[in-house]
Design a protein around this motif. Sequence first.
Motif, PDB file in Angstrom:
ATOM      1  N   SER A  33       8.136  -6.157  -2.650  1.00  0.00           N
ATOM      2  CA  SER A  33       9.254  -6.975  -3.130  1.00  0.00           C
ATOM      3  C   SER A  33      10.606  -6.455  -2.646  1.00  0.00           C
ATOM      4  O   SER A  33      11.611  -7.129  -2.797  1.00  0.00           O
ATOM      5  CB  SER A  33       9.243  -7.036  -4.653  1.00  0.00           C
ATOM      6  OG  SER A  33       9.393  -5.738  -5.192  1.00  0.00           O
ATOM      7  N   SER A  34      10.604  -5.252  -2.077  1.00  0.00           N
ATOM      8  CA  SER A  34      11.849  -4.673  -1.576  1.00  0.00           C
ATOM      9  C   SER A  34      11.538  -3.577  -0.563  1.00  0.00           C
ATOM     10  O   SER A  34      10.396  -3.119  -0.456  1.00  0.00           O
ATOM     11  CB  SER A  34      12.663  -4.065  -2.723  1.00  0.00           C
ATOM     12  OG  SER A  34      11.989  -2.932  -3.249  1.00  0.00           O
ATOM     13  N   LYS A  35      12.569  -3.161   0.144  1.00  0.00           N
ATOM     14  CA  LYS A  35      12.404  -2.059   1.091  1.00  0.00           C
ATOM     15  C   LYS A  35      12.032  -0.772   0.359  1.00  0.00           C
ATOM     16  O   LYS A  35      11.193  -0.004   0.827  1.00  0.00           O
ATOM     17  CB  LYS A  35      13.694  -1.865   1.895  1.00  0.00           C
ATOM     18  CG  LYS A  35      13.556  -0.897   3.027  1.00  0.00           C
ATOM     19  CD  LYS A  35      14.830  -0.851   3.866  1.00  0.00           C
ATOM     20  CE  LYS A  35      14.683   0.123   5.011  1.00  0.00           C
ATOM     21  NZ  LYS A  35      15.890   0.197   5.823  1.00  0.00           N
ATOM     22  N   ASP A  36      12.629  -0.557  -0.811  1.00  0.00           N
ATOM     23  CA  ASP A  36      12.307   0.638  -1.602  1.00  0.00           C
ATOM     24  C   ASP A  36      10.837   0.651  -2.019  1.00  0.00           C
ATOM     25  O   ASP A  36      10.174   1.678  -1.953  1.00  0.00           O
ATOM     26  CB  ASP A  36      13.187   0.731  -2.840  1.00  0.00           C
ATOM     27  CG  ASP A  36      14.625   1.090  -2.514  1.00  0.00           C
ATOM     28  OD1 ASP A  36      14.875   1.658  -1.421  1.00  0.00           O
ATOM     29  OD2 ASP A  36      15.499   0.810  -3.351  1.00  0.00           O
ATOM     30  N   GLU A  37      10.331  -0.507  -2.435  1.00  0.00           N
ATOM     31  CA  GLU A  37       8.924  -0.574  -2.814  1.00  0.00           C
ATOM     32  C   GLU A  37       8.030  -0.326  -1.602  1.00  0.00           C
ATOM     33  O   GLU A  37       6.994   0.341  -1.709  1.00  0.00           O
ATOM     34  CB  GLU A  37       8.593  -1.923  -3.437  1.00  0.00           C
ATOM     35  CG  GLU A  37       7.152  -1.976  -3.960  1.00  0.00           C
ATOM     36  CD  GLU A  37       6.812  -3.302  -4.596  1.00  0.00           C
ATOM     37  OE1 GLU A  37       6.441  -3.280  -5.777  1.00  0.00           O
ATOM     38  OE2 GLU A  37       6.906  -4.350  -3.910  1.00  0.00           O
ATOM     39  N   ALA A  38       8.414  -0.824  -0.448  1.00  0.00           N
ATOM     40  CA  ALA A  38       7.647  -0.580   0.772  1.00  0.00           C
ATOM     41  C   ALA A  38       7.569   0.915   1.064  1.00  0.00           C
ATOM     42  O   ALA A  38       6.507   1.433   1.423  1.00  0.00           O
ATOM     43  CB  ALA A  38       8.269  -1.326   1.950  1.00  0.00           C
ATOM     44  N   TRP A  39       8.675   1.616   0.887  1.00  0.00           N
ATOM     45  CA  TRP A  39       8.674   3.066   1.106  1.00  0.00           C
ATOM     46  C   TRP A  39       7.817   3.778   0.065  1.00  0.00           C
ATOM     47  O   TRP A  39       7.160   4.773   0.373  1.00  0.00           O
ATOM     48  CB  TRP A  39      10.093   3.616   1.132  1.00  0.00           C
ATOM     49  CG  TRP A  39      10.719   3.423   2.479  1.00  0.00           C
ATOM     50  CD1 TRP A  39      11.690   2.531   2.823  1.00  0.00           C
ATOM     51  CD2 TRP A  39      10.387   4.124   3.681  1.00  0.00           C
ATOM     52  NE1 TRP A  39      11.975   2.619   4.158  1.00  0.00           N
ATOM     53  CE2 TRP A  39      11.192   3.594   4.716  1.00  0.00           C
ATOM     54  CE3 TRP A  39       9.475   5.127   3.994  1.00  0.00           C
ATOM     55  CZ2 TRP A  39      11.113   4.053   6.032  1.00  0.00           C
ATOM     56  CZ3 TRP A  39       9.407   5.580   5.307  1.00  0.00           C
ATOM     57  CH2 TRP A  39      10.215   5.042   6.303  1.00  0.00           C
ATOM     58  N   GLN A  40       7.797   3.281  -1.164  1.00  0.00           N
ATOM     59  CA  GLN A  40       6.927   3.863  -2.191  1.00  0.00           C
ATOM     60  C   GLN A  40       5.456   3.700  -1.792  1.00  0.00           C
ATOM     61  O   GLN A  40       4.650   4.598  -1.989  1.00  0.00           O
ATOM     62  CB  GLN A  40       7.184   3.213  -3.560  1.00  0.00           C
ATOM     63  CG  GLN A  40       8.497   3.590  -4.172  1.00  0.00           C
ATOM     64  CD  GLN A  40       8.578   5.075  -4.506  1.00  0.00           C
ATOM     65  OE1 GLN A  40       7.627   5.658  -5.004  1.00  0.00           O
ATOM     66  NE2 GLN A  40       9.711   5.681  -4.217  1.00  0.00           N
ATOM     67  N   MET A  41       5.128   2.545  -1.216  1.00  0.00           N
ATOM     68  CA  MET A  41       3.765   2.313  -0.728  1.00  0.00           C
ATOM     69  C   MET A  41       3.421   3.298   0.382  1.00  0.00           C
ATOM     70  O   MET A  41       2.332   3.880   0.396  1.00  0.00           O
ATOM     71  CB  MET A  41       3.622   0.881  -0.217  1.00  0.00           C
ATOM     72  CG  MET A  41       3.665  -0.166  -1.264  1.00  0.00           C
ATOM     73  SD  MET A  41       3.632  -1.798  -0.467  1.00  0.00           S
ATOM     74  CE  MET A  41       3.547  -2.862  -1.879  1.00  0.00           C
ATOM     75  N   VAL A  42       4.343   3.479   1.299  1.00  0.00           N
ATOM     76  CA  VAL A  42       4.119   4.421   2.401  1.00  0.00           C
ATOM     77  C   VAL A  42       3.920   5.835   1.863  1.00  0.00           C
ATOM     78  O   VAL A  42       3.024   6.558   2.301  1.00  0.00           O
ATOM     79  CB  VAL A  42       5.283   4.372   3.418  1.00  0.00           C
ATOM     80  CG1 VAL A  42       5.190   5.499   4.426  1.00  0.00           C
ATOM     81  CG2 VAL A  42       5.311   3.022   4.122  1.00  0.00           C
TER      82      VAL A  42
END
Length: 60
Positions: A33-42
């Motif tokens: 849902s956001s760039k921050d969430e994408a980084w959390q996934m990574v």
Amino acid sequence: MNKITLELNDTQAEALAQFCKRTFVDRMRPFSSSKDEAWQMVDAIGELRVALAKAGWAPR
């Protein structure tokens, strides 16, 4: 902190280790849902990659 236990056969462990090796934020962004969430996934996948390596599944 959460502890997750997972049982995989050799084929699944190898495939998951390869996925973790090849995944980065550009592949996570469409599923977040956001760039921050994408980084959390990574970051979470990075932890999974470490756990797989400790279990003997560390692709080059």
